[in-house]
Structures are given as structure tokens and as C-alpha cells.
Design a protein around this motif. Structure first.
Motif, PDB file in Angstrom:
ATOM      1  N   TRP A 184       2.264   1.701  -3.474  1.00  0.00           N
ATOM      2  CA  TRP A 184       1.219   2.145  -4.384  1.00  0.00           C
ATOM      3  C   TRP A 184       0.880   3.622  -4.163  1.00  0.00           C
ATOM      4  N   HIS A 185       0.877   4.037  -2.927  1.00  0.00           N
ATOM      5  CA  HIS A 185       0.485   5.405  -2.593  1.00  0.00           C
ATOM      6  C   HIS A 185       1.522   6.420  -3.065  1.00  0.00           C
ATOM      7  N   TYR A 186       2.830   6.070  -2.962  1.00  0.00           N
ATOM      8  CA  TYR A 186       3.886   7.041  -3.245  1.00  0.00           C
ATOM      9  C   TYR A 186       4.558   6.822  -4.598  1.00  0.00           C
ATOM     10  N   GLU A 190      -3.689  11.667   1.868  1.00  0.00           N
ATOM     11  CA  GLU A 190      -4.178  10.413   2.428  1.00  0.00           C
ATOM     12  C   GLU A 190      -3.191   9.856   3.430  1.00  0.00           C
ATOM     13  N   GLY A 191      -3.745   9.132   4.410  1.00  0.00           N
ATOM     14  CA  GLY A 191      -2.904   8.418   5.365  1.00  0.00           C
ATOM     15  C   GLY A 191      -2.503   9.275   6.546  1.00  0.00           C
ATOM     16  N   ARG A 219       0.830  -1.197   0.000  1.00  0.00           N
ATOM     17  CA  ARG A 219       0.000   0.000   0.000  1.00  0.00           C
ATOM     18  C   ARG A 219       0.874   1.260   0.000  1.00  0.00           C
ATOM     19  N   ASN A 220       1.947   1.224   0.792  1.00  0.00           N
ATOM     20  CA  ASN A 220       2.855   2.374   0.847  1.00  0.00           C
ATOM     21  C   ASN A 220       3.491   2.624  -0.522  1.00  0.00           C
ATOM     22  N   ARG A 262       0.791  14.919   0.406  1.00  0.00           N
ATOM     23  CA  ARG A 262      -0.252  13.967   0.018  1.00  0.00           C
ATOM     24  C   ARG A 262      -1.262  13.873   1.145  1.00  0.00           C
TER      25      ARG A 262
END
Length: 433
Positions: free
Chosen positions: A338-340, A385-386, A335-336, A383
Motif C-alpha cells: 500500500w505504501h509503495y 514514512e516508515g 502495508r508495504n 518517501r
């Protein structure tokens, strides 16, 4: 820079320095006293011998060497007693002189205008002084060595209860509610007061840990019901044929978020039971089984974002691990990534006892790399999200399971997370297949 030393070493050093100070003071006092006494005795002895020579009835009875270590000179006396030029200017009384290159003690008297000098060589005196210095020096060194030995024995005896208390406090069983108090094992002194303070602090810490575990368990348990409702509602919505593609995509997003929340709830519930060591009773799975499942889920999301997803599953030892923890660690790292990552690729590679997640994303600045596993720390604050808790949870799970996670940068950009799973047989580690 201050050097950090143990209390044992400090006690030995202080003991040795104190002994050196006292022994040095006495050594200097002994040498000075002996020197003064030797000088007084030499003055009395030379003065008495010269007086006896002058009391003789006639100069014919004078001898140039009255004693083996003495020389006698008389002004206007016999030729063999004539004063040497270096002695003719000596003042009256006692002094130390050099005669013919040798040190002498000299006593000078002037009687009726005539000068008389009695010399005594200092060979025996210098020998006695060297012997005295040697004895004092040896005694000083021996006293220092003895002080170090006694200081070490004393420090070992004095520090024994402190060391025992430190080991008891360091032992993790002291955090258990049933751990016995520390203070009864120690005398009513400073160490006993310290043990009492530790008991009070450990009591507050146990209470705080108990409240945290209870809160985590209660919250995680209570979250199960709304999450189950969300999951079942998503299933019902998926079966509704009237939903358009956009609505189905939104429902799918809700369903994935619900699944992730369920996984987090299971993870927090297991971490809440760390002290009781019940986490190994959960479901087990091999590394490849977990990776295959997550590759199906995240592979689609990664490709939908326009990225290349590379999955290398050549290595699989067949060892089984805690399913919930392994899913949480691998899922958070994917997930990390994919997010960055906005362009390029994300790669998941399995190793014999671990796995690697690589990406070509924005990377992590050097100054933030050591803090990335701390709570609420994010790689890019812009960013939205998170909350910055994913990597913190990964670190916490790895510490609990005795796994190891490392973060490295890739050239020219991107990150590389490698997770080393401990070999079979360790505590809270792989499940038997």
C-alpha cells in the motif's frame, strides 16, 4: 583465488609434502651414490683387467674377448686386435663411449707409443640401474601413500577435540544460561585455551541476549498501558456526535495506528520468548481467517487510495497458525504494498500452505533486493514514512517460525512477495486444528 580447505586436509597435505621432500632427497642420494660407486668399481675393474693383459709375456696370449662382456684392442698388434677408427682417438684413461651403436665403458692405456683399449658393455650395468630406479620409485610412491594414510590418521586424532569443540559451540543450546562450560572437557593445551575463550565469549553473549530479551519484554509490556489508553480514548471519541467527518477520519487513523502498535507489541513479546519456546501457546487461526480480517481492513484503505484490491481466497488448507505472527507477516506485506503503490492494483492470493502479495508499485532496484530484509533499508528513500523495519520483522518472524519469504520483481513494475508456510508437524509451526 585461494581455495578453502579443511584443517584435516591441510595436515594431510603438509605431511605428504614433507614426506615427499625427505623421500625424494634420500632417493636422489641413493641413486647418485650407487652411480658413483658403480663408476668407481668399473674403473678399478677395467683398469685391473687391462693391466693384467699387458703383463702377459707375448701378444699371442692376448684374446679379443678376455671375458664375455669385454673387448680388447691393441694398436699394431694382431689383425683381429687392431683398433677400430672410432677408438683410435680415445684419450688415455676411463670414459664411456658408443661402439657399433652400443654403450661401453672404455679404459685406454698408451705404452711405448702403442694404444691399448679394453671395452666392457654396459648392458648389465643399465639393467642394475633400471632395477634400482624401479625400486627407488616404488619406495617413493609407497612412502607418499603411507604418509597420506598416517597423516590422515594423525589429523583425525589431532583434530578430534577441535571438531568436538566446534560442534559444541555451533549447538544452539550453548547460548542457554544453564549450558555447561566447555573448558573442563579439554586438556590444558591450545584447544583448552580456545575452549576457555569460547566460554568467556559465550558468557558475554548470553548476558547480552538476556539483556535484550529483558529490555524487549519490559518495553513491550510497558507500552501496553498507553496503547490501551489510546484505544479507549478513540472509542470514546467515535461516540462523540459533535465530531465532523475530518476529525473522525483523524481519530480513525489514530485508532488504526494504535491497533498496529498493539500487534507489534504482541509480536515483540512473543519473539522475546524464542528460546523458551512459549510462542506456540498464543492464539491460533487459519490462513483464511487472518486473510479475511486483513482484507477487510486493508481493502478499504487500498481502495480509498484509488487502487484496485484483488483478493483470491480459493485455497485454504484449514491448518492453524500462530495468529499474532501470521497477522504481522501478512499485515506488514500489505502495508508495504500500500505504501509503495500509487496506481494499479494490490493482490492477495492464498495458497495451500502460504500466500502471495503482489502490487504494481514502484518496485525495488536489483541492487537493493538482497538487502531489503535488513533493518532500516527502504525501497524508496524519498518517501518520508516508515523506518524500514517492516520487512526486517517479516524476515525475523519467518525465520523464527521456519517459514520462507521470497521477493521477486514483476514486469513491467511492481513486487511479488511469496510466503511459504512450513507443512504441519515442524517445530514452532502450524497448530493442530
Amino acid at each position: 583465488m585461494d581455495r578453502k580447505q579443511s584443517l584435516n586436509t591441510r595436515i594431510v597435505i603438509v605431511f605428504a609434502l614433507m614426506t615427499a621432500l625427505v623421500a625424494g632427497f634420500f632417493a636422489i642420494g641413493i641413486v647418485a651414490t650407487v652411480h658413483v660407486v658403480e663408476r668407481k668399481l668399473t674403473i678399478l675393474s677395467l683398469g685391473g683387467n687391462l693391466h693384467r693383459l699387458l703383463l702377459l709375456e707375448s701378444p699371442e696370449q692376448w684374446r679379443h674377448r678376455p671375458e664375455k662382456s669385454e673387448l680388447f684392442f691393441a694398436q699394431d698388434g694382431r689383425a683381429d686386435l687392431n683398433l677400430a677408427p672410432s677408438l683410435s682417438a680415445l684419450p688415455e684413461g676411463f670414459q664411456e663411449v658408443l661402439f657399433e651403436g652400443q654403450p661401453y665403458s672404455a679404459m685406454t692405456r698408451v705404452v711405448d707409443g702403442r694404444r691399448y683399449v679394453l671395452l666392457r658393455d654396459q648392458v648389465s650395468l643399465k639393467q642394475r640401474e633400471r632395477l634400482l630406479f624401479s625400486v627407488v620409485a616404488v619406495g617413493f610412491v609407497l612412502s607418499i601413500l603411507l604418509a597420506v594414510l598416517l597423516g590422515w590418521l594423525l589429523a583425525k586424532r589431532v583434530m578430534a577435540p577441535v571438531i568436538r569443540l566446534a560442534r559444541q559451540v555451533h549447538h544452539r543450546d550453548q547460548l542457554l544460561a544453564l549450558a555447561p562450560p566447555l573448558a573442563p572437557d579439554y586438556a590444558n593445551d591450545e584447544v583448552g585455551e580456545l575452549a576457555t575463550s569460547f566460554d568467556q565469549t559465550l558468557g558475554r553473549l548470553r548476558a547480552a541476549l538476556g539483556r535484550e530479551k529483558m529490555f524487549t519484554s519490559d518495553v513491550s509490556h510497558e507500552l501496553r498501558t498507553p496503547l490501551m489508553v489510546l484505544a479507549s480514548s478513540c472509542e470514546l471519541l467515535f461516540e462523540n456526535p459533535s465530531l465532523d467527518a475530518r476529525s473522525q477520519a483523524q481519530v480513525g487513523r489514530i485508532a488504526r495506528a494504535s491497533d498496529e502498535m498493539c500487534q507489534l507489541v504482541d509480536t515483540f513479546l512473543m519473539l522475546a520468548h524464542t528460546e523458551s519456546r512459549t510462542s506456540h501457546l498464543g492464539t491460533s487461526a487459519s490462513l483464511k481467517e487472518v486473510a479475511d480480517a486483513l482484507a477487510d481492513i486493508w481493502g478499504k484503505l487500498i481502495r480509498d487510495k484509488g487502487l484496485a484490491f484483488i483478493y483470491n481466497a480459493e485455497h485454504d488448507s484449514g491448518v492453524r497458525y500462530n495468529l499474532t505472527f501470521l497477522q504481522s507477516v501478512m499485515g506488514n506485506l500489505l502495508r508495504n504494498a500500500w505504501h509503495y503503490t500509487d496506481q494499479g492494483f494490490i493482490r492477495l492470493s492464498l495458497l495451500e500452505h502460504g500466500f502471495v502479495v503482489e502490487d504494481s508499485g514502484i518496485g525495488i532496484p536489483e541492487e537493493k533486493r538482497n538487502a531489503m530484509f535488513q533493518p532500516f533499508v527502504r525501497g524508496d528513500e524519498q518517501r518520508g514514512e516508515g523506518l524500514g523495519l517492516g520487512l526486517s520483522l517479516v524476515q525475523r518472524i519467518c525465520g523464527h517460525q521456519h517459514w520462507r519469504v521470497d521477493l521477486d520483481s514483476r514486469a513491467p513494475n511492481g513486487c511479488r512477495f511469496s510466503v511459504d508456510l512450513a507443512p504441519p508437524g515442524g517445530p514452532d509451526q502450524p497448530f493442530p486444528g
